[in-house]
Design an enzyme around this catalytic site. Sequence first.
Site, short mmCIF file in Angstrom:
data_model
loop_
_atom_site.label_atom_id
_atom_site.label_comp_id
_atom_site.label_asym_id
_atom_site.label_seq_id
_atom_site.Cartn_x
_atom_site.Cartn_y
_atom_site.Cartn_z
N GLU A 73 -0.73 -4.67 0.85
CA GLU A 73 -1.87 -3.84 1.33
C GLU A 73 -1.37 -2.35 1.70
OE1 GLU A 73 -0.64 -6.63 2.35
OE2 GLU A 73 -1.18 -6.80 4.63
N LYS A 75 1.18 -0.75 0.21
CA LYS A 75 1.64 -0.12 -1.04
C LYS A 75 0.54 0.87 -1.51
CE LYS A 75 3.54 -0.96 -5.35
NZ LYS A 75 3.77 -2.03 -6.52
N GLY A 107 10.75 0.51 -3.46
CA GLY A 107 11.30 1.37 -4.66
C GLY A 107 9.89 2.08 -5.21
N THR A 129 16.73 -6.69 -3.16
CA THR A 129 16.06 -7.94 -3.64
C THR A 129 16.55 -8.07 -5.18
OG1 THR A 129 13.91 -7.17 -4.64
CG2 THR A 129 13.88 -8.03 -2.31
N LYS A 141 8.41 3.20 -14.42
CA LYS A 141 7.03 3.13 -13.96
C LYS A 141 7.03 2.96 -12.38
CE LYS A 141 5.78 -0.76 -16.45
NZ LYS A 141 4.81 -1.84 -16.80
N GLU A 243 5.91 -8.05 -20.55
CA GLU A 243 4.82 -8.79 -20.12
C GLU A 243 4.51 -10.07 -20.45
OE1 GLU A 243 2.04 -6.90 -18.41
OE2 GLU A 243 3.70 -5.60 -17.62
N HIS A 262 5.83 -13.31 -7.22
CA HIS A 262 5.33 -12.97 -8.64
C HIS A 262 6.21 -13.58 -9.43
CE1 HIS A 262 4.60 -9.67 -11.61
NE2 HIS A 262 6.04 -9.98 -11.68
N1 NAD Z 1 8.15 -1.43 -13.09
C1 NAD Z 1 8.30 -1.50 -11.84
O1 NAD Z 1 8.17 -0.54 -11.03
C2 NAD Z 1 8.23 -2.98 -11.21
C3 NAD Z 1 8.48 -4.06 -11.72
C4 NAD Z 1 8.40 -5.19 -11.05
C5 NAD Z 1 7.89 -5.31 -9.82
N2 NAD Z 1 7.35 -4.08 -9.23
C6 NAD Z 1 6.72 -4.17 -7.74
O2 NAD Z 1 7.84 -4.70 -6.93
C7 NAD Z 1 7.21 -5.34 -5.91
C8 NAD Z 1 7.68 -6.78 -5.54
O3 NAD Z 1 9.22 -6.62 -5.62
P1 NAD Z 1 9.90 -7.34 -4.87
O4 NAD Z 1 9.70 -9.06 -5.33
O5 NAD Z 1 11.49 -7.05 -4.74
O6 NAD Z 1 9.31 -7.69 -3.39
P2 NAD Z 1 9.10 -6.88 -2.09
O7 NAD Z 1 9.68 -5.43 -2.37
O8 NAD Z 1 7.72 -6.99 -1.73
O9 NAD Z 1 10.10 -7.51 -1.23
C9 NAD Z 1 9.65 -8.71 -0.69
C10 NAD Z 1 10.13 -8.98 0.84
O10 NAD Z 1 11.41 -8.99 1.23
C11 NAD Z 1 11.81 -7.90 2.10
N3 NAD Z 1 13.38 -7.65 1.68
C12 NAD Z 1 13.58 -6.79 0.80
N4 NAD Z 1 14.97 -6.84 0.78
C13 NAD Z 1 15.34 -8.01 1.63
C14 NAD Z 1 16.62 -8.55 1.77
N5 NAD Z 1 17.79 -8.42 1.48
N6 NAD Z 1 16.79 -9.66 2.63
C15 NAD Z 1 15.37 -10.11 3.16
N7 NAD Z 1 14.25 -9.49 2.73
C16 NAD Z 1 14.20 -8.57 2.17
C17 NAD Z 1 10.78 -6.94 1.89
O11 NAD Z 1 10.84 -6.16 2.96
C18 NAD Z 1 9.57 -7.71 1.75
O12 NAD Z 1 9.03 -8.28 2.93
C19 NAD Z 1 5.80 -5.17 -6.28
O13 NAD Z 1 5.04 -4.23 -5.63
C20 NAD Z 1 5.74 -4.93 -7.75
O14 NAD Z 1 4.43 -4.44 -8.16
C21 NAD Z 1 7.62 -2.75 -9.91
#
Ligand code: NAD
EC number: 4.2.3.124
Length: 368
Positions: A73, A75, A107, A129, A141, A243, A262
């Site tokens: 919310e 982002k 990111g 992550t 993207k 996808e 996700h």
């Molecule tokens: N093409 C792209 O740009 C693309 C591709 C895939 C996903 N995404 C985006 O990425 C997001 C999902 O990314 P995600 O799965 O990395 O989740 P996230 O970035 O939401 O991180 C998940 C949680 O983990 C925390 N966190 C981060 N690193 C940590 C660590 N080392 N230890 C403990 N906690 C940690 C974060 O603060 C957050 O609370 C979505 O917003 C999605 O839309 C973008």
Amino acid sequence: MTTKQICFADRCFNFAFGEHILESIEDYIPRDEFDRYIVISDSGVPDSIVHHAAEYFGKLAPVHILRFQGGEEYKTLSTVTDLQEQAIALGANRRTAIVAVGGGLTGNVAGVAAGMMFRGIALIHVPTTFLAASDSVLSIKQAVNLTSGKNLVGFYYPPRFVFADTRILSESPPRQVKAGMCELVKNMLILENDNLEFTEDDLNSTNVYSPKQLETFINFCISAKMSVLSEDIYEKKKGLIFEYGHTIGHAIELAEQGGITHGEAIAVGMIYAAKIANRMNLLSEHDVSAHYWLLNKIGALQDIPLKSDPDSIFHYLNHDNKRGYLKLDEDNLGMILLNGVGKPAVYNQSLLTPVRKTLIKEVIREGL
Ligand SMILES: NC(=O)c1ccc[n+]([C@@H]2O[C@H](COP(=O)([O-])OP(=O)(O)OC[C@H]3O[C@@H](n4cnc5c(N)ncnc54)[C@H](O)[C@@H]3O)[C@@H](O)[C@H]2O)c1
């Protein structure tokens, strides 16, 4: 430690990954390249990681740390402009680099911020992550959310460097690692992967891996994703294959309202896509079983706290962000399907196959 040059057409950058890679950034970034670094990180990224990253960038030039409230919310463009105002107040200029320290969410927020400041300043990703390190940084993207939906405003913007410390990733929560492993299994299912450097026996359902194992997995994801995306940087043609599992997976993710990751949603989405392809005589029973086998290997189908009812999933299916790629009547939805493991189904030269909504509903009602 491994360094790969990643090229999206003529836009190339170095992606260095391995245990304690941050200690070596001086080998990659010339000392006078940037006048200062602005580290951007959401509030959920552990402080120790943010400060650890800042310490090493601080050896090259002054560093400032900006944190923002985590969660989808937040982002938003408003978060982005707030960070940009703070960066300018700290002296950011055209020679400043934005450093995204966090998961895919950080990111994207930092990516949009960097891409707009002075019409584009340097972006450096430090993914913390496994999903970010193996998936989101391998895409240019960049997008943030609107109240009406996820990732609706953005653009394409490549980073200048990516540094992924596999020690940090190996110490991150296993459920987060599993989210990235679901995307890795997706790459195993959608592409013909010759010369895999690991076997299915290297996968486990605890999702605890050593830094060295994660390095091997990231290496695989880079090869898999770049084998397609180097030629389709905007992910609109062959790149649509990534996808896979997302049409239904995304709807489940939205219906669950944050209850599942996700990656977990995509795992379920891939099972449903496989069953649908089987009913359409595109995919064999054997290949459907391969989906179950691989996803069970990483524990992706166990203990998923699915609560939503099929009707709310159908509601969100109509919001699929691939609608518009294929002209279809109301009764059909375009889905990425497989003809076999590593063999995307092609329909009228497109990777989107029309699927009757009634069939989708039938399969979702049957469950996993
Ligand atoms: N093409 C792209 O740009 C693309 C591709 C895939 C996903 N995404 C985006 O990425 C997001 C999902 O990314 P995600 O799965 O990395 O989740 P996230 O970035 O939401 O991180 C998940 C949680 O983990 C925390 N966190 C981060 N690193 C940590 C660590 N080392 N230890 C403990 N906690 C940690 C974060 O603060 C957050 O609370 C979505 O917003 C999605 O839309 C973008």
